[in-house]
Design a protein around this motif. Structure first.
Motif, short mmCIF file in Angstrom:
data_model
loop_
_atom_site.label_atom_id
_atom_site.label_comp_id
_atom_site.label_asym_id
_atom_site.label_seq_id
_atom_site.Cartn_x
_atom_site.Cartn_y
_atom_site.Cartn_z
N PHE A 231 5.90 -2.17 -2.90
CA PHE A 231 6.13 -0.75 -3.22
C PHE A 231 7.48 -0.35 -2.64
N PHE B 197 5.67 6.85 3.38
CA PHE B 197 5.31 5.46 3.66
C PHE B 197 6.58 4.64 3.78
N GLY B 198 6.60 3.77 4.76
CA GLY B 198 7.76 2.90 4.94
C GLY B 198 7.51 1.52 4.35
N PRO B 199 8.53 0.65 4.40
CA PRO B 199 8.36 -0.72 3.88
C PRO B 199 7.24 -1.48 4.60
N ASP B 200 6.94 -1.09 5.85
CA ASP B 200 5.86 -1.74 6.60
C ASP B 200 4.49 -1.16 6.26
N GLY B 201 4.45 -0.18 5.37
CA GLY B 201 3.19 0.40 4.93
C GLY B 201 2.67 1.53 5.79
N LYS B 202 3.31 1.79 6.93
CA LYS B 202 2.82 2.83 7.84
C LYS B 202 2.89 4.20 7.15
N LEU B 203 1.83 4.97 7.33
CA LEU B 203 1.70 6.26 6.66
C LEU B 203 1.87 7.41 7.64
N ASP C 273 -6.53 6.19 5.52
CA ASP C 273 -6.43 7.43 6.29
C ASP C 273 -6.61 7.14 7.79
N PHE D 241 -2.37 9.56 -4.21
CA PHE D 241 -3.80 9.26 -4.16
C PHE D 241 -4.14 8.48 -2.90
N LEU D 242 -3.28 8.48 -1.89
CA LEU D 242 -3.48 7.52 -0.80
C LEU D 242 -4.61 7.91 0.15
N LEU D 243 -4.54 9.09 0.73
CA LEU D 243 -5.44 9.45 1.82
C LEU D 243 -6.66 10.22 1.31
N ALA D 244 -7.78 9.99 1.96
CA ALA D 244 -9.02 10.65 1.59
C ALA D 244 -8.94 12.14 1.94
N MET E 212 -9.64 11.50 14.28
CA MET E 212 -8.18 11.38 14.35
C MET E 212 -7.56 12.38 15.31
N GLU F 179 -3.98 4.69 9.05
CA GLU F 179 -2.61 5.22 8.88
C GLU F 179 -1.63 4.15 8.40
N ILE G 123 2.69 4.77 -6.77
CA ILE G 123 1.94 5.53 -5.76
C ILE G 123 2.14 7.03 -5.97
N GLY H 293 7.85 4.76 -4.70
CA GLY H 293 6.44 4.58 -4.96
C GLY H 293 6.09 3.60 -6.06
#
Lengths: 196, 196
Positions: free
Chosen positions: B142, A142-148, B55, A89-92, A102, B58, A60, B146
Motif C-alpha cells: 500500500f 498509515f505509514g509504510p510500516d503499517g502503523k496506524l 484498531d 474502512f480500517l478501524l472498527a 485503549m 494500531e 484503502i 492508499g
C-alpha cells in the motif's frame, strides 16, 4: 444543504433508501466523523464489507468513483461526490471496549457501536451482525510500516459526500463519539435523502 | 516441523484447538499464502474481526507480539513467532466473484472463500457468516495514496508463524487459490497443533 436531518453529537440514526436515491452526508461545522453501515433491505444478511470494498476497489482510501461492496460481492453504493476525500474502512466503530481497553476510561462513554446497535435494533439487527463501518471523513494515517494513527478530520464546514444507492438499503449513520476521531470536539452530522 | 498436517494446494481444512494450545502454520516451499478465520468454539457468533484487530493493535501489518481480536473485543490468539513478518487483514478471501469481476475469468476456479465455506459447513457456519480472513504471508503493498497491490509472498521454504490460542477456537485455514497472491504457483500449506 437544505431539508437536511440533524444527527445530534454522539448519537446515530437509521433509515431506508431506495435503489437510485442519493444520500448526502455533510459535516456542518468541520472536523467531524460519521460511521456508516449498510444492509440490503430485502435480506439483512447481505451487508457492507470492508474487505470486499478494499479488494474490488484496490484502495484503502475510497472517494468519488469508488463503490461500497457487500459481503456477497455486490455493489451497495457508488460515491458520486466527495468534497473532502478522506474516508476508509480500517478501524472498527468506537465501542465501550475502545474507551476501556485503549484509553483506560471505565466510565460510561457514548460510542458509535452502541449508537449503531440502538438504531439497528428496530430492524432486527443485533450487535454481532454489525460489520466494520465505512468511516466517513475519518483521518486515519498509515505509514509504510503499517502503523496506524488517527488525526482530526480535514473537513471544513459544509464538506459533503454523496452516494447513489445500488440496492434498496437500510442505512445507519452516526455522529462520532470518540475524542480521537474529531479532535476532542463533538459535533453533529447532517444528512439528506433525495431522488437525484 | 515434524508431525505436521498438509493442506493440499487450492484446498482448506477446519479443526478445533483449545485455549493455551499453539498453532504453527508453515509455508513448506515458499511464496504461498494461507487465509485463516477463527470462531469461538462455545459461541460461533464470536469471530475474528479485521477492524477490531487493526484498531486494538494500531497497525495494518500484524506480527509477533500482536493479538488477533474478535468482534466482541476479546483476544482470540497471540502471534508468538513469525519468521516472515508480512500478514494483514486488508483484502477479502479470494472468491468466485474475485475471478469473475477482477480478472474476467468466468470458468470454474477454486477459491479460498469456497474452501472456507466447504470446511466450515460441518460446524454449522454459513457463507454469510465468514469474516474477512487473516492473510498469513500475503504480501499486500500500500502506498501513501492508499492504492493496494498484491505481490508474491516473500516467504522462503520453512517460514512459519506461531499462534497461542486465547480461547477454545474453531480454526479454518486454506492454501490460497489465487494466482496473484502466490506468484502464479499453487502450493501446499503445513500446520501443526501442539500443547507448547
Amino acid at each position: 444543504m437544505s431539508n437536511y436531518t440533524i444527527i445530534e453529537p454522539q448519537t446515530g440514526t437509521a433509515f431506508t433508501i431506495k435503489k437510485g436515491q442519493i444520500l448526502t452526508v455533510s459535516d456542518p461545522l468541520g472536523r467531524q466523523v460519521s460511521d456508516m453501515v449498510l444492509f440490503n433491505l430485502q435480506d439483512k444478511r447481505e451487508k457492507i464489507s470492508a474487505g470486499k470494498s478494499m479488494d474490488f476497489e484496490e484502495t484503502i482510501l475510497l472517494t468519488k468513483g469508488n463503490y461500497l461492496w457487500s459481503n456477497r460481492s455486490r455493489k451497495m453504493m457508488e460515491i458520486i461526490e466527495d468534497t473532502n476525500g478522506r474516508n476508509d474502512f480500517l478501524l472498527a466503530p468506537c465501542s465501550p471496549e475502545t474507551f476501556q481497553i485503549m484509553y483506560g476510561n471505565h466510565e460510561e462513554h457514548p460510542s458509535c457501536l452502541n449508537n449503531l446497535r440502538a438504531n439497528l435494533a428496530e430492524y432486527g439487527i443485533g450487535l454481532d451482525d454489525i460489520p466494520t463501518a465505512f468511516n466517513i471523513f475519518m483521518n486515519v494515517q498509515f505509514g509504510p510500516d503499517g502503523k496506524l494513527s488517527v488525526l482530526p478530520p480535514t473537513t471544513v464546514a459544509g464538506d459533503r459526500i454523496r452516494f447513489r444507492a445500488e440496492q434498496d438499503l437500510i442505512v445507519c449513520l452516526t455522529a462520532c463519539s470518540a475524542e480521537d476521531s474529531n479532535g476532542g470536539t463533538f459535533k453533529p452530522i447532517h444528512y439528506q435523502v433525495s431522488d437525484r
